[in-house]
Motif scaffolding. Structure first.
Motif, PDB file in Angstrom:
ATOM      1  N   VAL A 136      34.951  56.147  52.428  1.00  0.00           N
ATOM      2  CA  VAL A 136      35.887  56.714  51.441  1.00  0.00           C
ATOM      3  C   VAL A 136      37.117  55.837  51.257  1.00  0.00           C
ATOM      4  CG1 VAL A 136      35.148  59.095  51.793  1.00  0.00           C
ATOM      5  CG2 VAL A 136      36.983  58.141  53.210  1.00  0.00           C
ATOM      6  N   VAL A 137      37.353  54.916  52.169  1.00  0.00           N
ATOM      7  CA  VAL A 137      38.468  53.970  52.037  1.00  0.00           C
ATOM      8  C   VAL A 137      37.971  52.643  51.472  1.00  0.00           C
ATOM      9  CG1 VAL A 137      40.210  52.634  53.285  1.00  0.00           C
ATOM     10  CG2 VAL A 137      39.753  55.005  53.943  1.00  0.00           C
ATOM     11  N   LEU A 138      36.896  52.142  52.052  1.00  0.00           N
ATOM     12  CA  LEU A 138      36.393  50.816  51.687  1.00  0.00           C
ATOM     13  C   LEU A 138      35.782  50.781  50.286  1.00  0.00           C
ATOM     14  CD1 LEU A 138      36.233  48.028  52.949  1.00  0.00           C
ATOM     15  CD2 LEU A 138      33.954  48.608  53.825  1.00  0.00           C
ATOM     16  N   THR A 139      35.012  51.823  49.943  1.00  0.00           N
ATOM     17  CA  THR A 139      34.332  51.831  48.648  1.00  0.00           C
ATOM     18  C   THR A 139      35.291  51.765  47.462  1.00  0.00           C
ATOM     19  OG1 THR A 139      32.457  53.060  49.574  1.00  0.00           O
ATOM     20  CG2 THR A 139      32.704  53.075  47.179  1.00  0.00           C
ATOM     21  N   PRO A 140      36.335  52.614  47.402  1.00  0.00           N
ATOM     22  CA  PRO A 140      37.271  52.518  46.266  1.00  0.00           C
ATOM     23  C   PRO A 140      37.942  51.153  46.163  1.00  0.00           C
ATOM     24  CG  PRO A 140      37.600  54.572  47.445  1.00  0.00           C
ATOM     25  CD  PRO A 140      36.694  53.737  48.290  1.00  0.00           C
ATOM     26  N   VAL A 141      38.304  50.576  47.303  1.00  0.00           N
ATOM     27  CA  VAL A 141      38.975  49.272  47.295  1.00  0.00           C
ATOM     28  C   VAL A 141      38.070  48.204  46.690  1.00  0.00           C
ATOM     29  CG1 VAL A 141      39.908  47.421  48.735  1.00  0.00           C
ATOM     30  CG2 VAL A 141      40.460  49.806  49.256  1.00  0.00           C
ATOM     31  N   ILE A 142      36.817  48.179  47.133  1.00  0.00           N
ATOM     32  CA  ILE A 142      35.873  47.173  46.629  1.00  0.00           C
ATOM     33  C   ILE A 142      35.575  47.401  45.153  1.00  0.00           C
ATOM     34  CG2 ILE A 142      33.513  46.291  46.828  1.00  0.00           C
ATOM     35  CD1 ILE A 142      33.636  46.891  49.805  1.00  0.00           C
ATOM     36  N   VAL A 143      35.370  48.664  44.780  1.00  0.00           N
ATOM     37  CA  VAL A 143      35.065  48.970  43.374  1.00  0.00           C
ATOM     38  C   VAL A 143      36.233  48.582  42.465  1.00  0.00           C
ATOM     39  CG1 VAL A 143      34.681  50.844  41.726  1.00  0.00           C
ATOM     40  CG2 VAL A 143      33.396  50.793  43.867  1.00  0.00           C
ATOM     41  N   ILE A 144      37.460  48.876  42.894  1.00  0.00           N
ATOM     42  CA  ILE A 144      38.637  48.511  42.093  1.00  0.00           C
ATOM     43  C   ILE A 144      38.727  46.997  41.932  1.00  0.00           C
ATOM     44  CG2 ILE A 144      41.166  48.449  42.095  1.00  0.00           C
ATOM     45  CD1 ILE A 144      41.099  51.236  43.373  1.00  0.00           C
ATOM     46  N   LEU A 145      38.479  46.264  43.002  1.00  0.00           N
ATOM     47  CA  LEU A 145      38.510  44.799  42.937  1.00  0.00           C
ATOM     48  C   LEU A 145      37.462  44.283  41.952  1.00  0.00           C
ATOM     49  CD1 LEU A 145      38.994  43.780  46.685  1.00  0.00           C
ATOM     50  CD2 LEU A 145      40.630  43.521  44.807  1.00  0.00           C
ATOM     51  N   ILE A 146      36.273  44.880  41.995  1.00  0.00           N
ATOM     52  CA  ILE A 146      35.204  44.461  41.080  1.00  0.00           C
ATOM     53  C   ILE A 146      35.605  44.719  39.627  1.00  0.00           C
ATOM     54  CG2 ILE A 146      32.839  44.960  40.320  1.00  0.00           C
ATOM     55  CD1 ILE A 146      32.136  45.521  43.237  1.00  0.00           C
ATOM     56  N   LEU A 147      36.177  45.902  39.375  1.00  0.00           N
ATOM     57  CA  LEU A 147      36.591  46.247  38.007  1.00  0.00           C
ATOM     58  C   LEU A 147      37.700  45.323  37.505  1.00  0.00           C
ATOM     59  CD1 LEU A 147      36.642  50.169  38.116  1.00  0.00           C
ATOM     60  CD2 LEU A 147      34.877  48.674  37.181  1.00  0.00           C
ATOM     61  N   VAL A 148      38.645  45.008  38.383  1.00  0.00           N
ATOM     62  CA  VAL A 148      39.753  44.131  37.985  1.00  0.00           C
ATOM     63  C   VAL A 148      39.251  42.717  37.703  1.00  0.00           C
ATOM     64  CG1 VAL A 148      41.884  43.025  38.782  1.00  0.00           C
ATOM     65  CG2 VAL A 148      41.515  45.448  39.203  1.00  0.00           C
ATOM     66  N   LEU A 149      38.413  42.208  38.594  1.00  0.00           N
ATOM     67  CA  LEU A 149      37.923  40.840  38.439  1.00  0.00           C
ATOM     68  C   LEU A 149      36.980  40.697  37.241  1.00  0.00           C
ATOM     69  CD1 LEU A 149      37.290  39.901  42.189  1.00  0.00           C
ATOM     70  CD2 LEU A 149      39.162  39.148  40.719  1.00  0.00           C
ATOM     71  N   SER A 150      36.196  41.742  36.993  1.00  0.00           N
ATOM     72  CA  SER A 150      35.244  41.694  35.873  1.00  0.00           C
ATOM     73  C   SER A 150      35.857  42.200  34.566  1.00  0.00           C
ATOM     74  CB  SER A 150      33.996  42.511  36.209  1.00  0.00           C
ATOM     75  OG  SER A 150      34.330  43.866  36.440  1.00  0.00           O
ATOM     76  N   GLN A 151      37.096  42.723  34.669  1.00  0.00           N
ATOM     77  CA  GLN A 151      37.834  43.229  33.502  1.00  0.00           C
ATOM     78  C   GLN A 151      37.066  44.321  32.749  1.00  0.00           C
ATOM     79  OE1 GLN A 151      38.885  39.760  31.143  1.00  0.00           O
ATOM     80  NE2 GLN A 151      40.571  39.231  32.521  1.00  0.00           N
ATOM     81  N   VAL A 152      36.454  45.203  33.518  1.00  0.00           N
ATOM     82  CA  VAL A 152      35.745  46.340  32.925  1.00  0.00           C
ATOM     83  C   VAL A 152      36.726  47.501  32.788  1.00  0.00           C
ATOM     84  CG1 VAL A 152      33.901  48.041  33.257  1.00  0.00           C
ATOM     85  CG2 VAL A 152      33.527  45.657  33.898  1.00  0.00           C
ATOM     86  N   PRO A 153      36.910  48.043  31.585  1.00  0.00           N
ATOM     87  CA  PRO A 153      37.841  49.177  31.394  1.00  0.00           C
ATOM     88  C   PRO A 153      37.390  50.403  32.186  1.00  0.00           C
ATOM     89  CG  PRO A 153      37.220  48.194  29.289  1.00  0.00           C
ATOM     90  CD  PRO A 153      36.292  47.618  30.320  1.00  0.00           C
TER      91      PRO A 153
END
Length: 226
Positions: A33-50
């Motif tokens: 519950v801590v690691l998953t949101p962090v990784i997902v947010i990083l992926i969204l930011v780097l891939s620039q997915v709205p």
């Protein structure tokens, strides 16, 4: 159409990987519950997915919160004799804990001169997400901010709960369950199941009762304190 689907598959894959990683390295920072949101947010930011695009593909996961909560009735049924034996202490403890959580949240937020909307958003933080969001919206809070407070409360409770148990040398599985379920809802319940089946089952009861008491008492407590 493909991007939302990829977001869904990626989220599930990240969570599954995080869970396996946590089993090998059981540290707080590696909790799914801590690691998953962090990784997902990083992926969204780097891939620039709205976020709207991401949410259109992953809202199915959020929709499963309700059925997942109902499914917790299975271990509860298996340990129903334990609940019947300790029903009165559990009810009193959860009522006291949930009331204290609401009152202290409102009092601390008021002492910090926070905006009224933020206070209302913070108050139901100890209830499980579906109930907390409903309570927040009813009393004038912002559901999205409430969800953040709920997550933070759950992680904090999962971290501090076992420390409190060891410090005060609580040996009773029922006490473990009440403590984690009342203070840290679903995340605490997950931790309680790591301790024992009985602790997890009682934590489920405590979580549900906390949600019910929060729904019933939060509006009244808020009016009294504010």
């Amino acid at each position: 159409m493909m991007i939302p689907l990829i977001c869904l598959l990626a989220t599930v894959a990240v969570y599954a990987t995080s869970k396996r990683f946590y089993r090998k390295f059981p540290r707080v920072m590696f909790t799914p519950v801590v690691l998953t949101p962090v990784i997902v947010i990083l992926i969204l930011v780097l891939s620039q997915v709205p976020y709207d695009t991401y949410h259109s593909g992953t809202h199915y996961l959020s929709d499963m919160i309700g059925p997942a909560t109902v499914a917790l009735a299975v271990p509860l049924y298996k340990n129903r004799d334990v609940f019947k034996k300790h029903a009165v202490p559990i009810l009193i403890s959860v009522l006291a804990g949930s009331t204290a959580a609401i009152a202290t949240s409102a009092w601390i937020a008021k002492s910090l001169n926070l905006n009224l909307e933020i206070i209302d958003s913070m108050v139901p933080r100890s209830a499980t997400t579906p109930i907390a969001v409903v309570v927040s919206e009813y009393i004038g809070g912002i559901p999205a901010i409430t969800a953040v407070f709920v997550l933070f409360t759950g992680v904090l409770g999962m971290v501090l709960g076992p420390l409190v148990i060891r410090f005060f040398r609580f040996k009773n599985a029922v006490a473990h369950g009440v403590l984690l379920g009342t203070s840290a809802h679903a995340i605490g319940t997950t931790k309680a199941f790591e301790l024992s089946s009985v602790s997890g089952s009682i934590s489920t009861v405590a979580m549900i009762l906390t949600a019910f008491f929060t729904l019933c008492t939060a509006p009244w407590i808020i009016q009294f304190i504010l």
